[in-house]
Design a protein around this motif. Structure first.
Motif, PDB file in Angstrom:
ATOM      1  N   UNK A   1       0.818  -1.206   0.000  1.00  0.00           N
ATOM      2  CA  UNK A   1       0.000   0.000   0.000  1.00  0.00           C
ATOM      3  C   UNK A   1       0.859   1.266   0.000  1.00  0.00           C
ATOM      4  N   UNK A   2       1.964   1.235   0.700  1.00  0.00           N
ATOM      5  CA  UNK A   2       2.875   2.391   0.687  1.00  0.00           C
ATOM      6  C   UNK A   2       3.395   2.653  -0.717  1.00  0.00           C
ATOM      7  N   UNK A   3       3.690   1.589  -1.444  1.00  0.00           N
ATOM      8  CA  UNK A   3       4.163   1.749  -2.815  1.00  0.00           C
ATOM      9  C   UNK A   3       3.062   2.313  -3.708  1.00  0.00           C
ATOM     10  N   UNK A   4       1.822   1.852  -3.522  1.00  0.00           N
ATOM     11  CA  UNK A   4       0.703   2.342  -4.321  1.00  0.00           C
ATOM     12  C   UNK A   4       0.438   3.823  -4.042  1.00  0.00           C
ATOM     13  N   UNK A   5       0.494   4.198  -2.767  1.00  0.00           N
ATOM     14  CA  UNK A   5       0.273   5.599  -2.407  1.00  0.00           C
ATOM     15  C   UNK A   5       1.374   6.479  -2.976  1.00  0.00           C
ATOM     16  N   UNK A   6       2.609   6.010  -2.885  1.00  0.00           N
ATOM     17  CA  UNK A   6       3.733   6.782  -3.416  1.00  0.00           C
ATOM     18  C   UNK A   6       3.598   6.969  -4.924  1.00  0.00           C
ATOM     19  N   UNK A   7       3.147   5.928  -5.614  1.00  0.00           N
ATOM     20  CA  UNK A   7       2.981   6.007  -7.066  1.00  0.00           C
ATOM     21  C   UNK A   7       1.883   6.995  -7.454  1.00  0.00           C
ATOM     22  N   UNK A   8       0.898   7.171  -6.580  1.00  0.00           N
ATOM     23  CA  UNK A   8      -0.208   8.090  -6.867  1.00  0.00           C
ATOM     24  C   UNK A   8       0.197   9.549  -6.633  1.00  0.00           C
ATOM     25  N   UNK A   9       1.275   9.741  -5.882  1.00  0.00           N
ATOM     26  CA  UNK A   9       1.742  11.090  -5.603  1.00  0.00           C
ATOM     27  C   UNK A   9       1.010  11.783  -4.478  1.00  0.00           C
ATOM     28  N   UNK A  10       0.136  11.032  -3.777  1.00  0.00           N
ATOM     29  CA  UNK A  10      -0.625  11.610  -2.668  1.00  0.00           C
ATOM     30  C   UNK A  10      -0.553  10.668  -1.468  1.00  0.00           C
ATOM     31  N   UNK A  11      -0.495  11.210  -0.253  1.00  0.00           N
ATOM     32  CA  UNK A  11      -0.396  10.346   0.928  1.00  0.00           C
ATOM     33  C   UNK A  11      -1.694   9.587   1.192  1.00  0.00           C
ATOM     34  N   UNK A  12      -1.583   8.414   1.783  1.00  0.00           N
ATOM     35  CA  UNK A  12      -2.760   7.641   2.151  1.00  0.00           C
ATOM     36  C   UNK A  12      -3.352   8.195   3.443  1.00  0.00           C
ATOM     37  N   UNK A  13      -4.667   8.414   3.451  1.00  0.00           N
ATOM     38  CA  UNK A  13      -5.347   8.941   4.632  1.00  0.00           C
ATOM     39  C   UNK A  13      -5.645   7.851   5.658  1.00  0.00           C
ATOM     40  N   UNK A  14      -5.781   6.631   5.187  1.00  0.00           N
ATOM     41  CA  UNK A  14      -6.085   5.542   6.106  1.00  0.00           C
ATOM     42  C   UNK A  14      -6.718   4.372   5.384  1.00  0.00           C
ATOM     43  N   UNK A  15      -7.188   3.409   6.161  1.00  0.00           N
ATOM     44  CA  UNK A  15      -7.718   2.172   5.600  1.00  0.00           C
ATOM     45  C   UNK A  15      -8.994   1.744   6.317  1.00  0.00           C
TER      46      UNK A  15
END
Length: 223
Positions: A97-111
């Motif tokens: 998930x960290x890799x997916x968020x990094x690829x999107x260019x925006x931080x993950x807010x949560x799950x």
């Protein structure tokens, strides 16, 4: 232990995973075998199994919505005790998930996660696998940082029969551990997207969504 992604119902590991799901979960929580074809081929849905000595001993399904900046843990299955499967799956999922968020260019807010509430008096044996006991799982997820969203939650049965399933809480693991609320608008958008695949929504679910649409935010409470 290996962390292997499944993207086809033709993968022999998927049959093993689906059999494990049927052993562990009640019928209304298990999507019929053939209906998995499209979800597995969807690049946004991530299904992984933990394989130990050639045997599927655990599994997790999750997805990341980069437009919402949130993830959803669909399920986590621990099929055997004493192998550290839960920690292994949680660690691998977080890395992905960290890799997916990094690829999107925006931080993950949560799950998000739907978590059984055994205190409602509904008993599920979950295949007799002790780590899957609802009391144990709820406490583990609380330790991980999940919080309960403060509204009466129902969801459509995965049997797509129009029945409402009521023994779960919708919970959220915020990236900001001090967060006390979550936007109702975000919750509504997420739920509508998540349950698009089920055409037969129960009236209780529709009413719940309508009520959320008329609120600003929802409190995050201890689990």
């Amino acid at each position: 232990m290996d962390y292997i992604r499944i993207q086809s119902i033709e993968n022999p590991l998927f049959r093993s995973m689906h059999d494990l799901m049927k052993e562990v979960f009640p019928p209304e929580e298990v999507l019929e075998y053939s209906l998995w074809k499209e979800p597995l081929e969807d690049p946004g849905i991530r299904v992984f199994v933990a394989v130990h000595e050639g045997e599927v001993v655990g599994a997790t399904e999750y997805r990341y919505y980069d437009d919402f900046q949130v993830a959803m843990t669909d399920f986590t299955i621990i099929g055997r005790e004493g192998l550290g499967i839960g920690r292994f799956l949680a660690r691998k999922r977080t890395e992905d998930l960290k890799e997916l968020a990094a690829a999107s260019g925006k931080p993950m807010l949560g799950m998000f996660a739907e978590i059984y509430n055994p205190y409602r008096g509904i008993e599920h044996e979950f295949g007799g696998v002790k780590p899957m006991n609802p009391y144990v799982r709820r406490e583990v997820l609380s330790h991980l940082g999940y919080k309960r969203l403060d509204f009466p939650y129902v969801h459509p049965s995965w049997e797509n029969n129009g029945e409402a399933v009521e023994e779960l809480d919708l919970c959220f693991l915020p990236a900001d551990e001090d967060a006390a609320h979550l936007s109702s608008e975000l919750i509504v958008k997420f739920l509508k997207r998540y349950y698009t695949v089920l055409s037969n929504k129960p009236a209780a679910w529709v009413a719940m969504i309508e009520k959320l649409e008329h609120s600003k935010d929802v409190a995050l409470l201890p689990l």
